[in-house]
Design an enzyme around this catalytic site. Structure first.
Site, PDB file in Angstrom:
ATOM      1  N   CYS A 161       2.513 -45.290 -16.113  1.00  0.00           N
ATOM      2  CA  CYS A 161       3.418 -44.830 -15.060  1.00  0.00           C
ATOM      3  C   CYS A 161       3.160 -43.392 -14.618  1.00  0.00           C
ATOM      4  O   CYS A 161       3.266 -43.078 -13.435  1.00  0.00           O
ATOM      5  CB  CYS A 161       4.868 -45.004 -15.503  1.00  0.00           C
ATOM      6  SG  CYS A 161       5.269 -44.124 -17.008  1.00  0.00           S
ATOM      7  N   HIS A 203       9.768 -43.605 -18.540  1.00  0.00           N
ATOM      8  CA  HIS A 203       9.157 -43.937 -17.267  1.00  0.00           C
ATOM      9  C   HIS A 203       9.074 -42.682 -16.410  1.00  0.00           C
ATOM     10  O   HIS A 203       9.820 -41.726 -16.606  1.00  0.00           O
ATOM     11  CB  HIS A 203      10.008 -45.009 -16.569  1.00  0.00           C
ATOM     12  CG  HIS A 203       9.328 -45.657 -15.417  1.00  0.00           C
ATOM     13  ND1 HIS A 203       8.066 -46.193 -15.498  1.00  0.00           N
ATOM     14  CD2 HIS A 203       9.739 -45.863 -14.132  1.00  0.00           C
ATOM     15  CE1 HIS A 203       7.727 -46.703 -14.334  1.00  0.00           C
ATOM     16  NE2 HIS A 203       8.728 -46.513 -13.477  1.00  0.00           N
ATOM     17  N   ASP A 262       9.010 -45.920  -6.549  1.00  0.00           N
ATOM     18  CA  ASP A 262       8.348 -46.138  -7.840  1.00  0.00           C
ATOM     19  C   ASP A 262       7.000 -46.788  -7.631  1.00  0.00           C
ATOM     20  O   ASP A 262       6.917 -48.000  -7.402  1.00  0.00           O
ATOM     21  CB  ASP A 262       9.225 -47.010  -8.736  1.00  0.00           C
ATOM     22  CG  ASP A 262       8.661 -47.067 -10.146  1.00  0.00           C
ATOM     23  OD1 ASP A 262       7.562 -46.514 -10.372  1.00  0.00           O
ATOM     24  OD2 ASP A 262       9.322 -47.659 -11.018  1.00  0.00           O
TER      25      ASP A 262
END
Lengths: 670, 329
Positions: free
Chosen positions: A422, A466, A482
């Site tokens: 991520c 994250h 995202d």
């Protein structure tokens, strides 16, 4: 009168056990040589008792004390702080063990033991630790009882029984006090523990950091929603906003670029009307409680636009949450969030805009030229964002094992390796956006979590850590984007465990975690049950503070000090009255009276057979009379009369067992 | 000076208050009215321990430690009940005490008993000015306790109030009572030997006669006959020129001895009593009968255990009176 005081044998035994239990309790954070010192002290004490060795002289005592202090300094490098203090107290405790010449010395040793045992709660707060401290209290109480017992004729375990009974009796009042007593809050600044590593998301983000968290199954925090939980893909637990990029890692820009009024934190109970314009909230708020595990960090987690409703929690201008002191113990706080919101929709200050657009010169040239090419095609921000997400979706791989990156980390990731976790996606996305003239920043925190099937709460673990991005769009304000969702939408819908669970590295650093056995049905059930227990413990014991307010308001209407005081007085009084009635019951018959009572009951039973005891008739003659009338009945009757006669008129104490047998005989008589 | 006066005054007031609250009785049931309870020094230390634990919990905002701080304070409250229950319900009875001579230790026997079937530990009892005894009341229903009290003066023993107390089980609190058990213990005068006894055989007559020839009661005078002992000559009558006469006695076998107050001229009251006491012990060992003659009190000559005790009792209580001295706190 001067008398050589000798500690009673039983008291010495229990005192040594109490001492041992406390040392074992603190074993993990004591220097190893203390166990050696403990062994010597116990040996010396026992030899003292037997009269084989003598007390250490004054010079020897001071020398031992000095050696111990030097030893502690060598082990910790300082004497201030929780761990050195506990170690210091333990050594004092050890030395005092040798010095007990009066009963008050022994009392002091026992008090020290209580204090040290309680202090263990500062280090560890799991259920097991609570039980261990309680066990220590039991042994220490036994030592205190043994110290005040007059004789050794009792059994070795008598002090343990008495101490245990006292602790049990103390329980109701303790629970009451715990529930009602107000918490004052920290009185002065406290030193932070030295050895405990900071865990969880850190305040910088560089490539590879989050994939390390993906190897850990530790719980980061637990969340319970007051109503229905929002869908999983909306559970973005914001931690920190990172706006400063140095080419490799992301940092927080702090308050830089904010006006003076915006630099301060906002406390939960002090509204800041000028900030109301910074955010537009829409719809019904979502209310939820978070129980943080100790992270040794200052920041807290919450959904977007979180507004705290607990003391000790504040939020900053970027709507991230902070605690004034690091989270060193489980902490519980209450939040409200609006999922329909516009964050800074009107304008960014010039300085702030500059920060959110800045890129370090001389880094990632290929990325910058890619953005420039895109800009030639369109200047529409939405289109640029779509374009970047499309790029990830088509060509990139989401993995826990990204390759190492060099100086131009974003370039190498975007054009060469195309494999990342991520943080790679978030970092490259923000760089791309900034290069295209869209203010953007990285947000780190957690995403998703595991929903507990029984209780309505969510478990967020370290591997849920994250990183994502926020871009600023005119009229909409800061919008969450995202990029990971573009490459691996299952990560957001299902969680990391479901998509990377097969990868070798997943949970590689938590070999003993029950999470490793989540595929086995009953193991998984056990794991969830255990966590439910932990959740209850965290909610009702460790994080009780925030529960207390609601509970008291529900009970008392208004939780004013007078009402709380009165409530405590009344309930504690009632509890004690109950206990006193139980303890001081005077009506308990002695055994002879009980015997008479049983005999009279038997005489009543006789009436059914038409036999009545004459005035002045002795038990024996009554038995003989019955035997003459009815030989069958008489056999049982004479058994009772004989037993009665024998027990009633024998001298001394009536055996408890005999009395019980007699009661049985009377009861069974027909 | 002034301070000690105030102290005395306060003590007297407390004594009066105690007398009203717990009047003298040979058997006392320790109940709510008669028991007092207060934290000991260790109890004060415990409160300090609670404070420290609470401080640690508060400063680290740690609810687990807070719970244990609550447990410690709750334990203190429970200890109040436990300490009280350990002593409450006991009946203290005065059993007996054997008379002693002043300067010796009197042994006062008391008994602790209870109706409850409860085990009691570490009960300390003792008189205010004497050593105390630590005992328990476990499993058995009564416990005899012998308390030694140092005596100094003759008369009724005044051991002060019996202090019965306990700090069991945790030593944080002391529950106690001060009882007046109406102890009846006679203290005889301290015997002092060494002064010769001038035994007066004829009762009122003078003269330092140590013994008489086997006669007891004086009957009258007769003319002296040659051969009679010169000691029988009534010299007074002779001096008055009434002729030589001899005294005659009815019982010539037994001899009667009198312990006479007047035999120790020149001594003060207590010294006389001490000497009379020593001689009474001496005479009790001989087969003789002996009597006691004190101002306002006369015990006719006799022998035996009961007689000896009557004599000693009279010596002990001379000019004191038969009533039991009131115990002071």
């Amino acid at each position: 009168m001067t008398q050589i005081w000798q500690i009673p044998r039983l008291a010495l035994l229990w005192l040594i056990l109490a001492y041992l239990s406390v040392v074992v309790l603190h074993f993990r954070h004591l220097p190893a040589w203390i166990s050696l010192a403990a062994a010597i002290a116990i040996l010396w004490r026992v030899q003292l008792y037997r009269g084989v060795w003598s007390l250490p002289g004054r010079a020897v005592k001071w020398m031992i004390a000095l050696i111990c202090v030097i030893g502690l300094y060598a082990a910790y490098g300082r004497l201030i702080g929780l761990e050195p203090m506990v170690a210091l107290l333990t050594t004092a405790f050890t030395l005092k063990l040798l010095e007990m010449q009066h009963q008050r010395d022994a009392t002091l040793v026992i008090y020290l033991a209580y204090f040290l045992a309680a202090l263990q709660g500062l280090f560890n707060q799991a259920i097991v630790d609570g039980l261990a401290i309680a066990g220590c209290f039991l042994v220490i109480s036994a030592a205190l009882v043994a110290l005040h017992q007059s004789s050794d004729r009792q059994s070795v375990y008598q002090p343990l029984k008495t101490g245990g009974l006292l602790l049990l009796q103390a329980m109701p009042l303790m629970i009451l006090m715990f529930a009602v007593m107000p918490r004052v809050g920290s009185l002065w600044a406290i030193p932070i523990k030295s050895h405990s590593a900071k865990t969880g998301v850190s305040d910088t983000m560089s490539p590879g950091e989050f994939s390390n968290l993906g190897r850990l199954a530790d719980v980061a925090f637990r969340v319970s929603f007051a109503g229905d939980a929002p869908p999983r893909h909306q559970l973005y637990w914001r931690g920190l906003v990172l706006s400063r990029f140095n080419g490799r890692s992301w940092h927080s820009a702090g308050d830089y670029g904010f006006g003076l009024a915006d630099r301060r934190m906002q406390w939960y109970n002090k509204p800041r009307p000028e900030w109301a314009q910074a955010i537009e909230r829409d719809g019904k708020p979502l209310t939820y409680n978070v129980i943080m595990e100790p992270s040794q960090q200052n920041w807290l987690y919450g959904l977007a636009t979180a507004q705290p409703d607990s003391p000790g929690v504040a939020y900053k201008r970027d709507f991230t949450l902070v605690s004034p002191s690091p989270i060193i113990a489980k902490t519980r706080y209450r939040l409200q969030s609006w999922l329909n919101y516009k964050h800074d929709p009107m304008a960014l200050s010039l300085q702030r805009r500059a920060i959110e657009l800045s890129l370090p010169p001389g880094y990632n040239p290929r990325t910058l030229s890619l953005a420039k090419r895109w800009l030639e095609e369109t200047r529409e921000p939405q289109a640029l964002i779509r374009r970047a997400l499309n790029l990830y979706n088509q060509q990139f791989t989401y993995t826990l094992k990204p390759p190492r990156l060099g100086r131009h980390s974003v370039d190498e990731f975007l054009f060469d390796s195309k494999r990342g976790f991520c943080e790679h996606f978030a970092s490259s996305f923000v760089v791309l956006m900034r290069a295209a003239g869209i203010p953007a920043r990285v947000v780190v925190g957690y995403q998703g979590g595991e929903r507990h099937p029984d209780n309505n709460y969510w478990l967020i673990r370290q591997y849920d850590a994250h990183a994502w991005a926020e871009v600023w769009l005119q009229g909409q304000g800061w919008v969450r984007v995202d990029p990971t969702a573009a490459v691996a939408p299952e990560r957001i819908e299902l969680g990391l465990e479901d998509i990377l669970g097969e990868e070798d590295d997943f949970l590689a650093d938590s070999p003993f975690s029950l999470m490793n056995y989540r595929h086995i049905g009953w193991m998984n059930a056990l794991r969830l049950r255990l966590d439910a227990l932990n959740y209850g413990w965290a909610r009702w014991v460790l994080g009780y503070d925030s529960e207390q307010k609601q509970l008291l308001s529900a009970l008392l209407g208004v939780a004013s000090p007078t009402r709380i005081g009165l409530f405590l007085l009344v309930t504690a009084g009632a509890t004690l009255a109950l206990l006193a009635a139980f303890q001081l019951r005077k009506t308990r018959l002695n055994s002879r009276d009980q015997l008479d009572k049983l005999f009279l009951r038997w005489c009543l039973k006789l009436k059914k057979h038409g036999i009545e005891r004459q005035v002045g008739e002795g038990a024996r003659s009554l038995g003989r009379r019955i035997a003459k009338r009815d030989p069958v009945l008489g056999r049982n009757a004479s058994l009772i009369t004989e037993n009665y006669q024998r027990m009633r008129y024998k001298s001394g104490h009536i055996d408890e067992r005999e009395l019980r047998r007699f009661r049985q005989q009377v009861r069974e008589f027909r | 000076m002034f301070v000690t006066d105030i102290k005395k005054g306060i003590n007297r007031a407390i004594g009066r208050w105690l007398r009203d609250r717990i009047p003298a009785s040979r058997s006392v049931l320790l109940d709510n009215k008669k028991l007092f309870i207060f934290p000991t020094a260790a109890g004060a230390g415990w409160l300090l321990l609670v404070l420290l634990t609470w401080l640690a919990a508060t400063n680290y905002e740690n609810n687990l430690v807070f719970a244990f701080a609550c447990l410690l304070s709750s334990l203190f409250v429970v200890a109040i009940l436990a300490t009280f229950a350990n002593i409450s319900g006991i009946t203290v009875k005065y059993v007996r005490s054997t008379p002693v001579f002043a300067g010796e230790e009197a042994i006062v026997e008391i008994v602790l008993l209870q109706q409850q079937n409860q085990s009691r530990e570490s009960i300390r009892c003792g008189f205010a000015r004497a050593d105390s005894v630590l005992t328990g009341l476990a499993a058995v229903e009564e416990q005899r306790v012998h308390l030694a009290v140092q005596t100094t003066r003759r008369g009724w023993l005044n051991p002060g109030r019996l202090v019965i107390e306990t700090t069991y089980p945790l030593g944080l609190l002391r529950a106690w009572s001060k009882l007046d058990l109406a102890v009846e213990c006679l203290v005889y005068p301290r015997p002092v030997k060494g002064t010769p006894l001038t035994v007066n055989t004829s009762g009122r007559g003078d003269g330092p006669l140590l013994s008489n020839e086997g006669a007891d009661d004086f009957v009258g005078l007769k003319d002296y006959r040659v051969g009679e002992s010169l000691r029988r000559i009534a010299w007074k009558q002779y001096a008055r020129e009434q002729g030589l006469m001899a005294k005659h006695y009815a019982d010539p076998v037994d001899e009667e001895l009198w312990l006479d107050w007047d035999a120790f001229d020149g001594f003060d009251r207590e010294a006389r009593l001490s000497r009379l006491c020593a001689w009474s012990l001496e005479l009790a060992r001989t087969p003789n009968s002996y009597g006691l003659r004190l101002p306002g009190c006369e015990i006719s000559p006799n022998r035996g255990e009961a007689h000896q005790q009557a004599v000693l009792r009279a010596l002990a209580l001379f000019e004191i009176g038969p009533q039991v001295g009131k115990a002071e706190t």
